[in-house]
Design a protein around this motif. Sequence first.
Motif, PDB file in Angstrom:
ATOM      1  N   TYR A 174       0.807  -1.206   0.000  1.00 15.62           N
ATOM      2  CA  TYR A 174       0.000   0.000   0.000  1.00 15.62           C
ATOM      3  C   TYR A 174       0.849   1.267   0.000  1.00 15.62           C
ATOM      4  N   GLY A 175       2.035   1.228   0.593  1.00 15.04           N
ATOM      5  CA  GLY A 175       2.889   2.401   0.621  1.00 15.04           C
ATOM      6  C   GLY A 175       2.457   3.386   1.690  1.00 15.04           C
ATOM      7  N   HIS A 176       2.856   4.647   1.503  1.00 14.14           N
ATOM      8  CA  HIS A 176       2.558   5.705   2.461  1.00 14.14           C
ATOM      9  C   HIS A 176       1.052   5.924   2.559  1.00 14.14           C
ATOM     10  N   PRO A 177       0.539   6.231   3.766  1.00 15.84           N
ATOM     11  CA  PRO A 177      -0.910   6.454   3.900  1.00 15.84           C
ATOM     12  C   PRO A 177      -1.468   7.484   2.935  1.00 15.84           C
ATOM     13  N   ASN A 178      -0.689   8.511   2.606  1.00 13.29           N
ATOM     14  CA  ASN A 178      -1.191   9.506   1.658  1.00 13.29           C
ATOM     15  C   ASN A 178      -1.387   8.913   0.270  1.00 13.29           C
ATOM     16  N   LEU A 179      -0.534   7.954  -0.115  1.00 18.57           N
ATOM     17  CA  LEU A 179      -0.734   7.281  -1.389  1.00 18.57           C
ATOM     18  C   LEU A 179      -2.026   6.467  -1.355  1.00 18.57           C
ATOM     19  N   LEU A 180      -2.270   5.828  -0.233  1.00 23.87           N
ATOM     20  CA  LEU A 180      -3.496   5.053  -0.066  1.00 23.87           C
ATOM     21  C   LEU A 180      -4.717   5.954  -0.206  1.00 23.87           C
ATOM     22  N   LEU A 181      -4.681   7.109   0.441  1.00 22.31           N
ATOM     23  CA  LEU A 181      -5.805   8.045   0.358  1.00 22.31           C
ATOM     24  C   LEU A 181      -5.961   8.572  -1.057  1.00 22.31           C
ATOM     25  N   GLY A 182      -4.819   8.854  -1.713  1.00 23.98           N
ATOM     26  CA  GLY A 182      -4.871   9.321  -3.092  1.00 23.98           C
ATOM     27  C   GLY A 182      -5.516   8.293  -4.011  1.00 23.98           C
TER      28      GLY A 182
END
Length: 276
Positions: A174-182
């Motif tokens: 999933y990577g960084h949480p911001n990437l997930l949100l994006g």
Amino acid sequence: MATTTRTKTANTALTTAEKAFELLTCEPAPLVFDARPVPGLPDTTMPLDELRKSLMFGHYDSDTTDELWRQLAYHAREWGPAWIVGVIGVALPALTHLAAKISRGYPRHADDVDSEVLAGFLQSLRSADLTPPRLWLRLCWAAWRAGVSVVKTGDTEVLPLDLTNESRSPRMPYGHPNLLLGRAAAAGLISGDAAELISATRIGDALIEHLAAEQGVTASILRMRRRSAERVVAAAVTQGGLSDPVRSSGRPPAATPRRRLNKHPAFATGRSPGPP
């Protein structure tokens, strides 16, 4: 201000800071705080240990708390190392309580958690914007986030002590949480505003009260919106639907929430990100 004591034999960053505070506030010349300019506090000077007791057992409104911590932060920044130790000492009951909650169930990380909680608080004490409200809450949030990072690192990057011979399932990419949100926003699962709200308040330094005031809604409404969006994202993660980047047809990928939120005024209130 809640308090939780550690064992007397523990020798951590927080217990060391407590010993330094005790020396700083002992007779015959304890370090004193002039409480007279702070509305709501006694109209007198107070040794810092007495001030700490007053904060632990007294009840003060947000205006009094804000002004008090503005004064303390200013003293720590401008009046030398003794005041840094003193201000940390005033905050120690709360910091110890936070550290104890974070390290509960992770005893081998307790020393590191104490160190990071103290470091996170100190960094925010030195750099946080003193003008916006809820300064004390923002300082505690910085300390909490720093301490939690230790537990997360320990859980995801260190093999457990009782590891069996069975293969471990790989972590989903999933990577960084911001990437997930994006990805969730790009897939249309949540709105861009919802992604920004989660990123700003869960990952960044923004307080939900600030954002609510800017948007003309109550904080409880924003919390409800955030909770609803988080449930959608959590369900998608459980189903494995966000493990790969989402490509939008005919348009370049949307910017991640952090890229846009760096320009949000709420992010002028604290330090860069690494819990109410």
